[in-house]
Design a protein around this motif. Structure first.
Motif, PDB file in Angstrom:
ATOM      1  N   UNK A 117       0.836  -1.190   0.000  1.00  0.00           N
ATOM      2  CA  UNK A 117       0.000   0.000   0.000  1.00  0.00           C
ATOM      3  C   UNK A 117       0.874   1.245   0.000  1.00  0.00           C
ATOM      4  N   UNK A 118       0.514   2.196  -0.835  1.00  0.00           N
ATOM      5  CA  UNK A 118       1.305   3.413  -1.006  1.00  0.00           C
ATOM      6  C   UNK A 118       0.428   4.649  -0.884  1.00  0.00           C
ATOM      7  N   UNK A 119       1.004   5.737  -0.381  1.00  0.00           N
ATOM      8  CA  UNK A 119       0.232   6.986  -0.351  1.00  0.00           C
ATOM      9  C   UNK A 119       0.200   7.606  -1.751  1.00  0.00           C
ATOM     10  N   UNK A 158     -11.218   7.435  -8.971  1.00  0.00           N
ATOM     11  CA  UNK A 158     -11.938   8.425  -8.170  1.00  0.00           C
ATOM     12  C   UNK A 158     -12.711   7.693  -7.097  1.00  0.00           C
ATOM     13  N   UNK A 159     -13.052   8.417  -6.049  1.00  0.00           N
ATOM     14  CA  UNK A 159     -13.795   7.821  -4.949  1.00  0.00           C
ATOM     15  C   UNK A 159     -14.048   8.842  -3.861  1.00  0.00           C
ATOM     16  N   UNK A 160     -14.713   8.392  -2.804  1.00  0.00           N
ATOM     17  CA  UNK A 160     -15.020   9.258  -1.676  1.00  0.00           C
ATOM     18  C   UNK A 160     -13.910   9.167  -0.646  1.00  0.00           C
ATOM     19  N   UNK A 161     -13.476  10.326  -0.163  1.00  0.00           N
ATOM     20  CA  UNK A 161     -12.427  10.394   0.857  1.00  0.00           C
ATOM     21  C   UNK A 161     -12.890  11.339   1.957  1.00  0.00           C
ATOM     22  N   UNK A 162     -12.284  11.204   3.147  1.00  0.00           N
ATOM     23  CA  UNK A 162     -12.612  12.076   4.267  1.00  0.00           C
ATOM     24  C   UNK A 162     -11.778  13.361   4.151  1.00  0.00           C
ATOM     25  N   UNK A 187      -4.088  13.434   0.903  1.00  0.00           N
ATOM     26  CA  UNK A 187      -3.280  12.211   0.856  1.00  0.00           C
ATOM     27  C   UNK A 187      -4.202  11.021   1.099  1.00  0.00           C
ATOM     28  N   UNK A 188      -4.177  10.069   0.174  1.00  0.00           N
ATOM     29  CA  UNK A 188      -4.955   8.835   0.296  1.00  0.00           C
ATOM     30  C   UNK A 188      -3.993   7.645   0.187  1.00  0.00           C
ATOM     31  N   UNK A 189      -4.427   6.495   0.662  1.00  0.00           N
ATOM     32  CA  UNK A 189      -3.626   5.270   0.549  1.00  0.00           C
ATOM     33  C   UNK A 189      -4.302   4.359  -0.461  1.00  0.00           C
ATOM     34  N   UNK A 190      -3.486   3.764  -1.336  1.00  0.00           N
ATOM     35  CA  UNK A 190      -4.017   2.893  -2.384  1.00  0.00           C
ATOM     36  C   UNK A 190      -3.253   1.573  -2.400  1.00  0.00           C
ATOM     37  N   UNK A 191      -3.937   0.542  -2.914  1.00  0.00           N
ATOM     38  CA  UNK A 191      -3.255  -0.738  -3.103  1.00  0.00           C
ATOM     39  C   UNK A 191      -2.589  -0.746  -4.476  1.00  0.00           C
ATOM     40  N   UNK A 192      -2.092  -1.880  -4.917  1.00  0.00           N
ATOM     41  CA  UNK A 192      -1.374  -1.967  -6.198  1.00  0.00           C
ATOM     42  C   UNK A 192      -2.246  -1.639  -7.398  1.00  0.00           C
ATOM     43  N   UNK A 193      -3.549  -1.885  -7.268  1.00  0.00           N
ATOM     44  CA  UNK A 193      -4.475  -1.610  -8.369  1.00  0.00           C
ATOM     45  C   UNK A 193      -4.971  -0.178  -8.356  1.00  0.00           C
ATOM     46  N   UNK A 194      -4.626   0.582  -7.312  1.00  0.00           N
ATOM     47  CA  UNK A 194      -5.063   1.969  -7.224  1.00  0.00           C
ATOM     48  C   UNK A 194      -6.330   2.164  -6.430  1.00  0.00           C
ATOM     49  N   UNK A 195      -6.896   1.073  -5.877  1.00  0.00           N
ATOM     50  CA  UNK A 195      -8.119   1.183  -5.075  1.00  0.00           C
ATOM     51  C   UNK A 195      -7.796   1.779  -3.708  1.00  0.00           C
ATOM     52  N   UNK A 211      -7.576   2.243   0.160  1.00  0.00           N
ATOM     53  CA  UNK A 211      -7.452   1.382   1.341  1.00  0.00           C
ATOM     54  C   UNK A 211      -7.187   2.297   2.537  1.00  0.00           C
ATOM     55  N   UNK A 212      -7.266   1.740   3.723  1.00  0.00           N
ATOM     56  CA  UNK A 212      -6.939   2.537   4.909  1.00  0.00           C
ATOM     57  C   UNK A 212      -5.424   2.597   5.067  1.00  0.00           C
TER      58      UNK A 212
END
Length: 194
Positions: free
Chosen positions: A63-65, A105-109, A121-129, A131-132
């Motif tokens: 997981x990467x920011x 794209x998606x909903x973030x806090x 700043x969001x965290x994503x998995x390898x596919x870009x989805x 994640x926490x």
């Protein structure tokens, strides 16, 4: 108060004319249940701990920011208080680019009233989805230890409870044998008083 003599270790396996076969069976049941309780609890706990630690380490690695930008203004109004507690956050639509270059794209806090284009700043998995945020090494050890302890205790409870149930059954059987023996010999002794 009844008199109790010194504790005799391993009395169920010692030669004794009063020892019944059920006493020896009870000793083996208690020994087997005790060994299985300890082994099952320790093995299950260690296995669960290792599994959780490995999974959380894999998450930290994968997981990467990423920097996302709000697509539209966030609901609510900005206030002078800009704390970071989840109660001070609202859901806003954001867009970001994954490591492989795909758009997501998606909903973030975000803070209430944040304007379109605000970086988040969001965290994503390898596919870009989305994640926490992954657990820190300390959080991972703590979580793995708690889950491993719970798994160990839960697993150890099974042979412990089964051993206690078998022991209770043997105890009832032994008491029934004592009652039958007493019923057989009591009439022989009953006429001696008088």
């Amino acid at each position: 108060m009844a008199f109790r003599g010194p504790k005799v270790w391993l009395w169920r396996w010692r030669r004794n004319p009063l020892r019944r076969r059920a006493d020896a069976m009870e000793g083996w049941v208690l020994l087997g249940a005790g060994v299985l309780t300890v082994l099952a609890g320790v093995l299950a706990g260690l296995t669960a701990t290792r599994s959780v630690e490995d999974e959380l380490a894999r998450e930290r690695e994968d997981w990467r920011p990423a920097v996302a930008h709000l697509s539209e203004r966030a609901p609510g109004t900005a206030t002078a208080h800009t704390g970071t507690a989840s109660g001070d956050r609202v859901w806003g639509r954001a867009a970001w680019t994954a490591v492989d270059g795909t758009a997501h794209s998606g909903l973030v806090r975000v803070r209430p009233g944040s304007t379109a284009g605000t970086p988040v700043v969001v965290w994503t998995d390898r596919r870009g989805a989305l994640v926490s945020r992954p657990a820190t090494p300390y959080e991972a050890r703590l979580r793995a230890s708690l889950i491993g302890g719970l798994a160990g205790v839960s697993t150890a409870a099974v042979p412990f409870i089964v051993g206690r149930a078998v022991r209770a059954r043997l105890e009832r059987r032994r008491m029934d044998q004592w009652d039958a023996d007493w019923a057989r010999f009591d009439p022989l002794w009953g006429h001696r008083t008088g």
